[in-house]
Write a protein that holds these residues in place. Structure first.
Motif, PDB file in Angstrom:
ATOM      1  N   LEU A   1       7.858  -1.760 -12.438  1.00 30.49           N
ATOM      2  CA  LEU A   1       7.962  -1.637 -10.983  1.00 30.49           C
ATOM      3  C   LEU A   1       7.036  -0.548 -10.460  1.00 30.49           C
ATOM      4  O   LEU A   1       6.470  -0.671  -9.369  1.00 30.49           O
ATOM      5  CB  LEU A   1       9.408  -1.313 -10.598  1.00 30.49           C
ATOM      6  CG  LEU A   1      10.446  -2.419 -10.807  1.00 30.49           C
ATOM      7  CD1 LEU A   1      11.834  -1.901 -10.441  1.00 30.49           C
ATOM      8  CD2 LEU A   1      10.111  -3.645  -9.962  1.00 30.49           C
ATOM      9  N   LEU A   2       6.876   0.520 -11.243  1.00 30.24           N
ATOM     10  CA  LEU A   2       6.018   1.631 -10.823  1.00 30.24           C
ATOM     11  C   LEU A   2       4.572   1.197 -10.642  1.00 30.24           C
ATOM     12  O   LEU A   2       3.916   1.563  -9.650  1.00 30.24           O
ATOM     13  CB  LEU A   2       6.117   2.756 -11.859  1.00 30.24           C
ATOM     14  CG  LEU A   2       5.121   3.908 -11.735  1.00 30.24           C
ATOM     15  CD1 LEU A   2       5.385   4.697 -10.471  1.00 30.24           C
ATOM     16  CD2 LEU A   2       5.196   4.808 -12.951  1.00 30.24           C
ATOM     17  N   ILE A   3       4.044   0.417 -11.587  1.00 29.22           N
ATOM     18  CA  ILE A   3       2.624   0.059 -11.517  1.00 29.22           C
ATOM     19  C   ILE A   3       2.388  -1.293 -10.838  1.00 29.22           C
ATOM     20  O   ILE A   3       1.230  -1.666 -10.633  1.00 29.22           O
ATOM     21  CB  ILE A   3       1.990   0.032 -12.919  1.00 29.22           C
ATOM     22  CG1 ILE A   3       2.535  -1.134 -13.754  1.00 29.22           C
ATOM     23  CG2 ILE A   3       2.206   1.352 -13.627  1.00 29.22           C
ATOM     24  CD1 ILE A   3       1.769  -1.360 -15.026  1.00 29.22           C
TER      25      ILE A   3
ATOM     26  N   GLY B   1      -8.272  -2.978 -13.553  1.00 30.23           N
ATOM     27  CA  GLY B   1      -7.206  -2.362 -12.767  1.00 30.23           C
ATOM     28  C   GLY B   1      -5.889  -2.302 -13.518  1.00 30.23           C
ATOM     29  O   GLY B   1      -5.142  -1.322 -13.421  1.00 30.23           O
ATOM     30  N   THR B   2      -5.592  -3.348 -14.284  1.00 27.56           N
ATOM     31  CA  THR B   2      -4.341  -3.369 -15.046  1.00 27.56           C
ATOM     32  C   THR B   2      -4.347  -2.307 -16.141  1.00 27.56           C
ATOM     33  O   THR B   2      -3.335  -1.624 -16.368  1.00 27.56           O
ATOM     34  CB  THR B   2      -4.119  -4.758 -15.665  1.00 27.56           C
ATOM     35  OG1 THR B   2      -4.116  -5.748 -14.628  1.00 27.56           O
ATOM     36  CG2 THR B   2      -2.811  -4.816 -16.415  1.00 27.56           C
ATOM     37  N   ILE B   3      -5.471  -2.141 -16.832  1.00 26.33           N
ATOM     38  CA  ILE B   3      -5.539  -1.135 -17.889  1.00 26.33           C
ATOM     39  C   ILE B   3      -5.376   0.273 -17.313  1.00 26.33           C
ATOM     40  O   ILE B   3      -4.667   1.120 -17.872  1.00 26.33           O
ATOM     41  CB  ILE B   3      -6.872  -1.255 -18.649  1.00 26.33           C
ATOM     42  CG1 ILE B   3      -6.915  -2.576 -19.424  1.00 26.33           C
ATOM     43  CG2 ILE B   3      -7.060  -0.090 -19.611  1.00 26.33           C
ATOM     44  CD1 ILE B   3      -8.251  -2.861 -20.066  1.00 26.33           C
ATOM     45  N   LEU B   4      -6.000   0.538 -16.169  1.00 30.27           N
ATOM     46  CA  LEU B   4      -5.834   1.845 -15.538  1.00 30.27           C
ATOM     47  C   LEU B   4      -4.391   2.063 -15.102  1.00 30.27           C
ATOM     48  O   LEU B   4      -3.862   3.179 -15.207  1.00 30.27           O
ATOM     49  CB  LEU B   4      -6.775   1.960 -14.334  1.00 30.27           C
ATOM     50  CG  LEU B   4      -8.274   2.021 -14.668  1.00 30.27           C
ATOM     51  CD1 LEU B   4      -9.096   2.020 -13.389  1.00 30.27           C
ATOM     52  CD2 LEU B   4      -8.594   3.261 -15.499  1.00 30.27           C
ATOM     53  N   ALA B   5      -3.740   1.003 -14.622  1.00 30.21           N
ATOM     54  CA  ALA B   5      -2.332   1.124 -14.246  1.00 30.21           C
ATOM     55  C   ALA B   5      -1.461   1.395 -15.467  1.00 30.21           C
ATOM     56  O   ALA B   5      -0.529   2.219 -15.415  1.00 30.21           O
ATOM     57  CB  ALA B   5      -1.869  -0.152 -13.535  1.00 30.21           C
ATOM     58  N   LEU B   6      -1.734   0.732 -16.582  1.00 32.02           N
ATOM     59  CA  LEU B   6      -0.990   0.999 -17.817  1.00 32.02           C
ATOM     60  C   LEU B   6      -1.224   2.429 -18.293  1.00 32.02           C
ATOM     61  O   LEU B   6      -0.322   3.059 -18.858  1.00 32.02           O
ATOM     62  CB  LEU B   6      -1.407   0.008 -18.905  1.00 32.02           C
ATOM     63  CG  LEU B   6      -0.966  -1.445 -18.710  1.00 32.02           C
ATOM     64  CD1 LEU B   6      -1.574  -2.329 -19.787  1.00 32.02           C
ATOM     65  CD2 LEU B   6       0.544  -1.554 -18.724  1.00 32.02           C
TER      66      LEU B   6
ATOM     67  N   SER C   1       0.826  -1.209   0.000  1.00 35.07           N
ATOM     68  CA  SER C   1       0.000   0.000   0.000  1.00 35.07           C
ATOM     69  C   SER C   1       0.857   1.255   0.000  1.00 35.07           C
ATOM     70  O   SER C   1       0.536   2.243  -0.689  1.00 35.07           O
ATOM     71  CB  SER C   1      -0.937  -0.007   1.213  1.00 35.07           C
ATOM     72  OG  SER C   1      -1.780  -1.135   1.192  1.00 35.07           O
ATOM     73  N   ASN C   2       1.962   1.245   0.759  1.00 32.87           N
ATOM     74  CA  ASN C   2       2.846   2.408   0.780  1.00 32.87           C
ATOM     75  C   ASN C   2       3.559   2.597  -0.557  1.00 32.87           C
ATOM     76  O   ASN C   2       3.738   3.728  -1.021  1.00 32.87           O
ATOM     77  CB  ASN C   2       3.877   2.251   1.894  1.00 32.87           C
ATOM     78  CG  ASN C   2       3.264   2.387   3.283  1.00 32.87           C
ATOM     79  OD1 ASN C   2       2.227   3.029   3.440  1.00 32.87           O
ATOM     80  ND2 ASN C   2       3.880   1.777   4.271  1.00 32.87           N
ATOM     81  N   LEU C   3       3.961   1.489  -1.188  1.00 34.13           N
ATOM     82  CA  LEU C   3       4.670   1.590  -2.465  1.00 34.13           C
ATOM     83  C   LEU C   3       3.779   2.172  -3.563  1.00 34.13           C
ATOM     84  O   LEU C   3       4.275   2.791  -4.499  1.00 34.13           O
ATOM     85  CB  LEU C   3       5.182   0.209  -2.895  1.00 34.13           C
ATOM     86  CG  LEU C   3       6.370  -0.341  -2.106  1.00 34.13           C
ATOM     87  CD1 LEU C   3       6.646  -1.774  -2.520  1.00 34.13           C
ATOM     88  CD2 LEU C   3       7.599   0.527  -2.318  1.00 34.13           C
ATOM     89  N   ALA C   4       2.467   1.953  -3.458  1.00 37.71           N
ATOM     90  CA  ALA C   4       1.560   2.494  -4.465  1.00 37.71           C
ATOM     91  C   ALA C   4       1.521   4.016  -4.439  1.00 37.71           C
ATOM     92  O   ALA C   4       1.144   4.636  -5.430  1.00 37.71           O
ATOM     93  CB  ALA C   4       0.153   1.934  -4.262  1.00 37.71           C
ATOM     94  N   GLY C   5       1.925   4.626  -3.319  1.00 34.49           N
ATOM     95  CA  GLY C   5       1.910   6.085  -3.214  1.00 34.49           C
ATOM     96  C   GLY C   5       3.269   6.738  -3.331  1.00 34.49           C
ATOM     97  O   GLY C   5       3.383   7.953  -3.179  1.00 34.49           O
ATOM     98  N   VAL C   6       4.317   5.965  -3.617  1.00 30.65           N
ATOM     99  CA  VAL C   6       5.662   6.525  -3.743  1.00 30.65           C
ATOM    100  C   VAL C   6       5.749   7.338  -5.034  1.00 30.65           C
ATOM    101  O   VAL C   6       5.247   6.902  -6.085  1.00 30.65           O
ATOM    102  CB  VAL C   6       6.712   5.394  -3.735  1.00 30.65           C
ATOM    103  CG1 VAL C   6       8.090   5.925  -4.102  1.00 30.65           C
ATOM    104  CG2 VAL C   6       6.742   4.722  -2.377  1.00 30.65           C
ATOM    105  N   PRO C   7       6.375   8.522  -5.019  1.00 30.99           N
ATOM    106  CA  PRO C   7       6.507   9.318  -6.248  1.00 30.99           C
ATOM    107  C   PRO C   7       7.221   8.546  -7.354  1.00 30.99           C
ATOM    108  O   PRO C   7       8.123   7.743  -7.093  1.00 30.99           O
ATOM    109  CB  PRO C   7       7.323  10.534  -5.786  1.00 30.99           C
ATOM    110  CG  PRO C   7       7.081  10.624  -4.318  1.00 30.99           C
ATOM    111  CD  PRO C   7       6.910   9.224  -3.840  1.00 30.99           C
TER     112      PRO C   7
END
Length: 534
Positions: free
Chosen positions: A395-397, A446-451, A357-363
């Protein structure tokens, strides 16, 4: 609990007021509308600079007003008030046509300038052979232990990928490019369409629909030259545009008689656009002096804004997204399945949950530094390549894919799992046959939004040394790559000037926003479809 216009006291809630709740609701609505209007004004301003609709001849504007705008408003308004569902169906056909054209054009770009059809054909065969081995292993599921099945699957995939592509590419006689693409793209598309109509109607309807879909891709190389398309893009567009749109229209005609009238709106929009284009071409009316034109989409970068193109950046973004999807989708979904279905609820897994959860908010710039340190410094990979850039964006998404996939898995009712266990299924059989099919639409959304987030990122690519300007398409994963947001950044900084600000930058922004909206629209449609079915 009593509520009214006056404040009342409710145990556990304190003072409750309907008036305060109403004010708060309308304040939220006003803030939302303000944000939407402000964003819309900004997009209209940028689009006006890029397209310049007012520069068209009055005759051009009048022609499209008569052939497209007025008929669309008339038919659309009538359908909207008469049958909103039919109106939505008509718009869906046009939207599907536009979105599939965008992504079909991107796929055609890959096969024309990046991946030769023979290389694609060889790898498809290399994956089809181990797929047959996997099916055989699954049939022997009860007689082979898990490690034996896993070993056979890995050996079959690895051996086939190492040996088969070279053998196929070395054959003295191979099919034509159009035939190879028709088999590898049209074949799967025909199977999907045929299975869909077979489930909705009957086996005979599935055979007819699948045969029609395959025929459309087979004849595309011969029909393409009539519309100035070579066999490769004609076949790709047939599989990516004609087949999906035709299947949707066929489904409306056959299975949704109440919505057939909505196809009139689709015909009016498409027919009006084609008729208007033919009339203005015949009469010689000049259209808008748009910077988003065929030359802009198919030319490389130039030192002058009038000649600057977006083609290498579009191809680089497509290649990056392919790498991102290949790396992040299996790893993210696999991690989500393990954490949700297999991992015990202990301190270690809870620590993993918090960190994800924290990694999802990392710049995003931090992921750029991570990619630079991990892939370039530690693993010794060259900077700015498609592989390094795609891995960094992956790694970002990855945390976003894991979180969205877990939410989709968690939404599957536990009763379905218990029913599967009650029938004697193992945990893996339950996950494979019950949980994943039910959760797949949510996972895909969710994957498409991440892409969509990854394709618009600039900071990670700058950190790993991706080229801001590239004059040619990357032809392999180890080649230098640029991307659409990087190219726009270069025009706005390295080539800063009135011409680039007023011409190339708005045009690049419009193309990038159009791609993002197309990806988000696919995710929204999948989500709505899943919600209706559930």
């Amino acid at each position: 609990m009593a509520t009214g216009t006056d404040a009342n006291y409710a145990e556990g809630f304190g003072q409750v007021s309907r008036t305060v709740g109403t004010i708060f609701r309308y304040a939220l609505l006003a803030a939302t509308l303000f944000g939407i209007v402000l964003l819309g004004v900004l997009l209209v301003y940028v689009a006006n600079d890029a397209v310049q609709p007012l520069t068209a001849d009055p005759g051009w504007q009048l022609t499209f007003l008569v052939t497209l705008v007025l008929p669309t408003l008339g038919v659309g308004g009538y359908l909207y008030y008469r049958d909103a569902r039919a109106f939505a169906t008509g718009l869906a056909v046009v939207g599907l046509l536009v979105v599939s054209l965008m992504f079909g054009g991107g796929a055609a770009l890959i096969f024309v300038d990046i991946v030769p059809p023979l290389v694609w054909f060889s790898f498809v065969i290399a994956l089809a052979l181990p797929a047959a081995v996997v099916v055989l292993v699954e049939r022997l599921d009860r007689r082979l232990p898990f490690l034996a099945r896993l070993g056979l699957t890995v050996a079959a995939i690895g051996g086939s990928l190492l040996v088969v592509p070279g053998l196929v590419q070395g054959l003295p006689v191979v099919p034509s490019d159009g035939a190879m693409l028709a088999l590898t793209l049209g074949g799967p598309a025909a199977i999907v369409v045929g299975n869909y109509f077979a489930r909705r109607n009957a086996a005979r309807a599935g055979l007819i629909a699948g045969g029609a879909a395959f025929l459309a891709t087979v004849i595309a190389p011969f029909v393409g030259p009539a519309v100035d398309l070579t066999p490769v893009p004609a076949t790709v567009l047939a599989a990516a545009v004609v087949v999906p749109t035709g299947a949707y229209v066929g489904d409306v005609v056959v299975n949704r008689p109440a919505d057939r009238v909505g196809l009139v709106l689709s015909g009016v929009i498409v027919g009006g656009a084609l008729l208007g284009a033919g009339v203005v071409d015949l009469l010689g009316f000049a259209g808008p002096n748009s910077w988003v034109d065929w030359q802009f989409l198919t030319s490389p970068h130039s030192g002058t804004a009038e000649d600057a193109g977006f083609y290498p950046a579009i191809g680089g973004s497509i290649l990056l997204m392919v790498v991102v999807a290949v790396l992040s989708f299996p790893l993210g979904v696999g991690s989500a399945v393990y954490l949700e279905e297999y991992a015990p609820d202990n301190r270690f897994t809870r620590l993993i949950d918090v960190n994800i959860s924290n990694l999802a908010g990392v710049p995003s710039v931090v992921y750029g530094l991570l990619g630079l340190g991990l892939f370039v410094t530690y693993l010794g990979q060259p900077t700015g390549t498609a592989l390094v850039g795609g891995a960094t964006l992956g790694l970002l998404i990855l945390p976003i894919v894991i979180i969205s996939s877990r939410e989709a898995l968690r939404a599957v009712p536990d009763e379905m799992r218990q029913a599967s266990y009650g029938m004697g299924a193992t945990r893996w059989q339950t996950v494979k046959n019950v949980v994943l099919p039910r959760a797949f639409p949510g996972i895909l959304t969710g994957t498409i939004l991440a892409l969509g987030r990854a394709i618009g990122e600039t900071a990670p690519l700058i950190m790993i040394g991706a080229a801001t300007v590239n004059y040619s398409l990357p032809t392999e994963l180890s080649a230098k790559v640029t991307a659409m947001p990087l190219q726009v950044y270069a025009w706005a900084s390295l080539f800063a000037g009135p011409d680039f600000y007023q011409k190339a930058v708005p045009a690049g922004v419009v193309v990038l926003v159009a791609v993002l909206l197309a990806m988000n629209s696919i995710a929204i449609v999948l989500r709505n479809k899943y919600q209706r079915e559930s």
